[in-house]
Design a protein around this motif. Structure first.
Motif, PDB file in Angstrom:
ATOM      1  N   ALA A  86      -2.295  -1.250  -3.233  1.00 52.72           N
ATOM      2  CA  ALA A  86      -3.369  -0.296  -2.962  1.00 52.72           C
ATOM      3  C   ALA A  86      -2.772   1.111  -2.993  1.00 52.72           C
ATOM      4  O   ALA A  86      -1.677   1.337  -2.469  1.00 52.72           O
ATOM      5  CB  ALA A  86      -3.989  -0.571  -1.609  1.00 52.72           C
ATOM      6  N   THR A 135      -3.051  -4.352   2.398  1.00 56.41           N
ATOM      7  CA  THR A 135      -3.408  -3.188   1.579  1.00 56.41           C
ATOM      8  C   THR A 135      -4.163  -2.129   2.398  1.00 56.41           C
ATOM      9  O   THR A 135      -4.723  -1.189   1.840  1.00 56.41           O
ATOM     10  CB  THR A 135      -4.262  -3.626   0.375  1.00 56.41           C
ATOM     11  N   HIS A 183       0.855  -1.194   0.000  1.00 56.51           N
ATOM     12  CA  HIS A 183       0.000   0.000   0.000  1.00 56.51           C
ATOM     13  C   HIS A 183       0.890   1.244   0.000  1.00 56.51           C
ATOM     14  O   HIS A 183       1.883   1.287   0.725  1.00 56.51           O
ATOM     15  CB  HIS A 183      -0.884   0.010   1.264  1.00 56.51           C
ATOM     16  N   ASP A 225      -7.774   3.527  -4.110  1.00 52.45           N
ATOM     17  CA  ASP A 225      -8.454   2.703  -3.101  1.00 52.45           C
ATOM     18  C   ASP A 225      -9.148   3.579  -2.069  1.00 52.45           C
ATOM     19  O   ASP A 225     -10.127   3.157  -1.447  1.00 52.45           O
ATOM     20  CB  ASP A 225      -7.443   1.788  -2.391  1.00 52.45           C
TER      21      ASP A 225
END
Ligand code: SAM
Ligand code: SF4
Length: 469
Positions: free
Chosen positions: A303, A419, A263, A333
């Motif tokens: 993400a 994520t 992420h 996201d």
């Protein structure tokens, strides 16, 4: 030594959360212990945020509300720290005479001395001095709280200040120039956090990608590699990476370092090149999109989240539409979106063509509605998949389950995917082995439902295999 009650009200970002923890630790030797009830407090500290006007208003309304407490308990000490303290200094005392201490963003290390002086002399003090060096608190790194209620996740500040001077931003003015901590102090702090139970750290800096550059300490990816080696740590996150400095090295680190979570928070701020230039962001939309492509090509399933400011001075409807187009193109996201607000002494406060409040509100709502669609879409795509969740704790006890007729008790655990998506799952108390507390464990969860801000699932109950760590 008599135990005294410390109440801290933290307003603002993760860095303030980290600073508040340092404040609690550094005041422990003076006999102060954190207490969540303000009425018992001997010392109230407000750790403030100046990033947006709303956060600053919150500070003054809180200070106004606690004036009565001081009248009831004259020995009570009230301190104001953080960015508003740094920015306003003495002026806070003029507005709020019941406040005893104003301490700036670089004065945390001097707090024990300042508090002892106020306790002894009942004076008021303003300390907003700024220094280049970062002070370390190794000697008080363990707090009693770590033992009684160990946390699973923790923030660790790796650098302070910022040299970027985006035209809307107060950070360089209130947090000073960018200064990095030594890699070994950071690693030793992380080791100290892992001992009582922390399993995930988020490394904090305003622009982590320039970590260590000025001081020639180490690159950010070298620091990540060092932290990745720490036994007992499961996950590493970081925030924030400035798009202009996002290096290929860092992009590769997502593949190379097993503990680095998939992420990245990459604030774009606007989709209009004209506005990005006025913001002094030093990249354009094309470069930003190039970085997004690289990230997605190199780190499958990564993400991506972002920050956006709406209603920057001079932002036309067409500029705003370009931001909406960028959101549609990237499909983030998640997004943190803010209405632009003037901050004291920053260049944008003097820019012409300010946007009316109602227009800013409307643009914010339009943007949030659009993003909600993409966040829900991304969450729905996970239904049916198995996700590894680091369990942060119980979210609710004794939950009613809609998929069972039985009367047994359920508990609801909460955690996050790598994520960074929140996942809740319930478990019958009967199925939890007494010696298996899930907090701090990685659990394989089958996702069954998706909401706009969280997911819900069931642990794949294949005995011990469902508990990966
Ligand atoms: N260092 C990070 C970066 O460059 O992206 C951001 C740090 S700032 C504490 C967090 C966010 O607050 C920014 O990304 C920006 O979107 C928002 N922000 C900062 N100043 C603002 C202002 N004057 N009005 C509205 N939002 C602001
Ligand atoms: Fe503020 Fe820009 Fe620095 Fe981020 S990079 S803290 S937005 S000046």
């Amino acid at each position: 030594m008599k135990t005294k009650c410390l109440y801290i009200n933290t307003i603002g970002c993760q860095m303030n959360v980290y600073d508040s923890e340092q404040i609690a630790k550094i005041l422990t030797p003076l006999g102060y212990k954190m207490n969540s009830s303000i009425e018992f407090a001997d010392l109230i500290i407000v750790n403030t945020c100046a990033i947006r006007e709303k956060a600053e208003q919150k500070v003054f309304s809180f200070l106004g509300r606690i004036a009565g407490l001081k009248r009831k308990k004259p020995g009570l000490i009230i301190g104001v720290g953080g960015c508003v303290a740094q920015q306003e200094g003495e002026r806070i005392l003029e507005r709020m005479p019941h406040v005893d201490l104003i301490f700036g963003t670089h004065a945390i290390c001097r707090l024990p001395y300042l508090i002892e002086k106020i306790e002894a002399e009942r004076c008021s003090i303003v300390d907003v001095e700024m220094s280049e060096a970062i002070e370390e608190f190794e000697s008080v790194i363990e707090s009693p709280l770590d033992k009684t209620d160990p946390k699973v996740t923790s923030f660790v500040t790796i650098m302070r200040g910022c040299d970027n001077f985006c035209t809307y931003c107060v950070v360089p003015h209130v947090r000073g120039r960018e200064t990095s901590r030594f890699p070994e102090s950071i690693a030793s702090e992380v080791r100290g956090l892992v001992k009582p139970g922390v399993r995930e750290v988020t490394l904090l800096g305003q622009n982590v990608n320039s970590y260590g550059k000025k001081e020639k300490l180490a690159s950010f990816t070298q620091l990540l590699a060092l932290v990745n080696e720490i036994d007992g740590l499961f996950r590493i996150r970081f925030t924030t990476s400035h798009p202009k400095d996002l290096s290929d090295d860092l992009i590769s680190a997502f593949k190379d370092l097993d503990k680095l979570c998939n992420h990245i928070h990459l604030p774009v701020q606007s989709g209009s090149n004209k506005i990005l230039k006025k913001m002094n962001r030093k990249y354009n939309k094309e470069l930003y999109l190039e970085k997004i492509d690289k990230l997605r090509n190199n780190c499958s399933g990564i993400a991506i989240t972002s920050d956006i400011i709406v209603g920057f001075p001079g932002e036309t409807r067409a500029d705003f539409e370009e931001t909406l187009d960028l959101i549609k193109e990237v499909e983030f996201d998640g997004i943190f979106a803010f209405k632009y607000s003037d901050r004291p002494n920053v260049p944008a406060a003097r820019f012409a063509n300010k946007i009316a409040e109602q227009e800013k509100k409307d643009r914010l709502q339009t943007l949030l509605n659009l993003q909600e669609y993409f966040t829900t879409k991304k969450n729905r795509a996970l239904v049916g998949s198995n996700e590894l969740i680091l369990v942060e704790g119980l979210s609710k006890k004794k939950v009613d389950s809609d998929d069972t007729q039985s009367k047994c008790q359920y508990v609801q655990w909460t955690g996050r995917t790598a994520t960074n998506k929140v996942v809740n799952f319930i478990q019958s108390e009967a199925t939890i082995p007494r010696d298996r507390i899930l907090k701090g464990k990685i659990v394989n969860v089958k996702i069954e439902k998706a909401y706009s801000h969280s997911l819900c699932g069931k642990p794949t109950l294949k005995g011990e295999q469902s508990y990966a760590a």
